[in-house]
Write a protein that holds these residues in place. Structure first.
Motif, mmCIF file in Angstrom:
data_model
loop_
_atom_site.group_PDB
_atom_site.id
_atom_site.type_symbol
_atom_site.label_atom_id
_atom_site.label_comp_id
_atom_site.label_asym_id
_atom_site.label_seq_id
_atom_site.Cartn_x
_atom_site.Cartn_y
_atom_site.Cartn_z
ATOM 1 N N SER A 137 26.569 30.122 41.994
ATOM 2 C CA SER A 137 27.624 30.339 41.232
ATOM 3 C C SER A 137 27.411 31.633 40.335
ATOM 4 C CB SER A 137 27.585 29.053 40.124
ATOM 5 O OG SER A 137 28.028 28.114 41.117
ATOM 6 N N THR B 266 36.465 32.155 48.124
ATOM 7 C CA THR B 266 37.013 32.988 46.846
ATOM 8 C C THR B 266 37.597 34.348 47.411
ATOM 9 O OG1 THR B 266 34.640 33.511 46.490
ATOM 10 C CG2 THR B 266 35.645 31.911 45.165
ATOM 11 N N GLY C 60 30.294 35.069 41.139
ATOM 12 C CA GLY C 60 31.252 35.529 40.177
ATOM 13 C C GLY C 60 30.613 36.709 39.497
ATOM 14 N N HIS D 273 38.291 37.829 45.050
ATOM 15 C CA HIS D 273 37.792 37.726 43.685
ATOM 16 C C HIS D 273 36.744 39.001 43.811
ATOM 17 C CE1 HIS D 273 35.744 36.102 40.414
ATOM 18 N NE2 HIS D 273 34.391 36.339 41.033
#
Lengths: 318, 318
Positions: A24, A117, A28, A120
């Motif tokens: 995680s 994702t 991101g 992103h």
């Protein structure tokens, strides 16, 4: 608070929550991204990365699951990264969380992570290599990366594996579809799954013909094997593992593995650098320096190229 | 040999071949690109740039042609940039070449250029502003930029005009389509073309409602007019020109025109800078510096982020 050294130590001990947390952090734009990546660098490099790609419906997830079982029987720790919106693993699941890969849900030697994702930051091409690096550093012996062979970025991810497996199934017009998507070119091993169905032999023959596998090759060249499987019943899966191990040995003998990994690292660096530079320029929107340059262009004192040069050198301090 | 100063001088004299040549030099990655852009800078800024966008079939080309006629009657020099694969002007045509805009083919006061070079370098968003700059510097009083309101880049180009005209036609479900494409937001002037057809009033009413044109506005705010036309017969075209001139006067009174042009210049600089940096990084493929960094990543001595930092600073000399 995020204690990166502690998370890394826990991940190395095989604690799935720590692995989940690290992924995680890297997928991101976490402020800890760089710290995590720096901490992982000396720990990564041990995993054998296998990409599995194919059109929807060829049985990628079933094959992946069967490969996990086969590698577990060999005592290997396995990581799975499912970059596939149609995958049953999709939805942000990690082992012990919402995993539906029921055979492996209670196995501490298996980590499963899905990734969907899109769009992103730098997209999947940016996030997937980082997640692979976490699984690698966490001590996985094998990382299976499952992608749908339809989008350009999925094909790119598959091509960044140590070994790429292209899956087909009979009667789906896959030959033509795969050729269109450009995924035929990237296979080191081909799997014709659902081989108990009509047309499996024809699909294998067509593939053999399209790839020119019947033609003579230079001694030492890799001749991609075509393996027939019925993954749902586990048939042919050991032969796939055997083909993978052969390809790995072939790559190691000829230093191909190291060369592929260098190429992969170079592409990763390139992607990160382009993303970083683009965001630095986007940060200048509304900035006085850019406004001043725009003003001079409108006044006819400067052309946009000269202005861009000024912007770039001002940005980088050169 | 390319003699840029001579080409620029000839373009200023109104010679269409020189204009054509200059556009070719700026829309590709010609080695003369920077020289041309530098030479044009002090000459540009006089043209009023009008963007025309709308779904296929609303009559953009017919409207553009009618606007050219109207401006010519006013004695203005007009440039047309058709960024529209469905346009009859498409196919690399410039005045006197393969132009099918027959009304204007023999008029030395009209330049027509089509552009359909998608995916080329930075794409249309990169090439269109440069072609506009050539037409501007060549002495056009008005530049009409015709785009299809479907792709993001086409919308971007239209939004870079001084004044944006959004075209609709009755009975095409344009209201919904336009809203989806986000083109409704960019209109300074709205044209309901083919107004002799059934449903023209309904389309205008729907548009009026969607844009909230009936609602109160702050004094001095621009209220986009809706003009009904039958462009094929020239009906309503003078009203469109009138609306354009009103919008231009409104922008000039409030310094909106200069602000729009500064914003346009800033975006242009940003696009050029990103394109330049990306290609500088791509140029490093196979370069020793990148290979050495990749080698250290594979060896676990360096993480990809630290490598990207090194690459970027090495690249820019900082």
């Amino acid at each position: 608070m995020v204690d990166v050294p502690q998370l890394v130590a826990q991940a190395r001990e095989g604690r799935p929550r720590a692995v989940a947390r690290l992924i995680s952090l890297v997928e991101g734009a976490s402020p800890h991204l760089r710290e995590v990546m720096a901490a992982l660098a000396p720990l990564a490099g041990g995993a054998y990365v296998v990409g599995l790609t194919g059109s929807p419906g060829v049985g990628k997830s079933t094959t992946t699951s069967a490969l996990v079982s086969a590698y577990r029987r060999m005592g290997r720790r396995v990581g799975v990264l499912a970059v596939d919106p149609s995958s049953p693993f999709s939805g942000g699941a990690l082992l012990g969380d919402r995993v539906r890969m029921s055979d492996h849900a209670s196995d501490p030697g298996v980590y499963i992570r899905s990734m969907a994702t899109r769009g992103h930051l730098g997209g999947l091409a940016w996030a997937a290599p980082q997640a692979i690096r976490v699984l690698d550093a966490a001590g996985c012996d094998v990382v299976l990366v499952e992608t749908v062979g339809v989008g350009q970025s999925e094909v790119e991810i598959a091509s960044q594996a140590d070994t790429s497996v292209v899956l087909l199934a009979p009667g789906m017009g896959d030959g033509i579809q795969a050729a269109k998507a450009g995924i035929l070119e990237i296979g080191d091993v081909y799997v014709v799954n659902k081989a108990d169905r009509d047309g499996a032999d024809a699909t294998a023959r067509e593939l053999n013909h399209m790839l020119g596998l019947g033609e003579a090759r230079a001694p030492g060249d890799w001749r991609p094997p075509i393996v027939k499987t019925v993954a749902a019943r586990g048939e042919g899966v050991d032969e796939v593992v055997e083909a993978l191990e052969k390809h790995r040995a072939w790559m190691e003998e000829r230093s191909v593995l190291a060369a592929r990994r260098r190429a992969r690292a170079a592409r990763e660096v390139e992607t990160i650098a382009v993303t970083a530079l683009r965001s630095r320029i986007e940060d200048l929107r509304g900035d006085q320096r850019l406004s001043a340059l725009a003003e001079r262009i409108v006044a006819g004192e400067l052309d946009p190229y000269a202005a861009a040069d000024t912007l770039v050198s001002g940005l980088t301090g050169s």
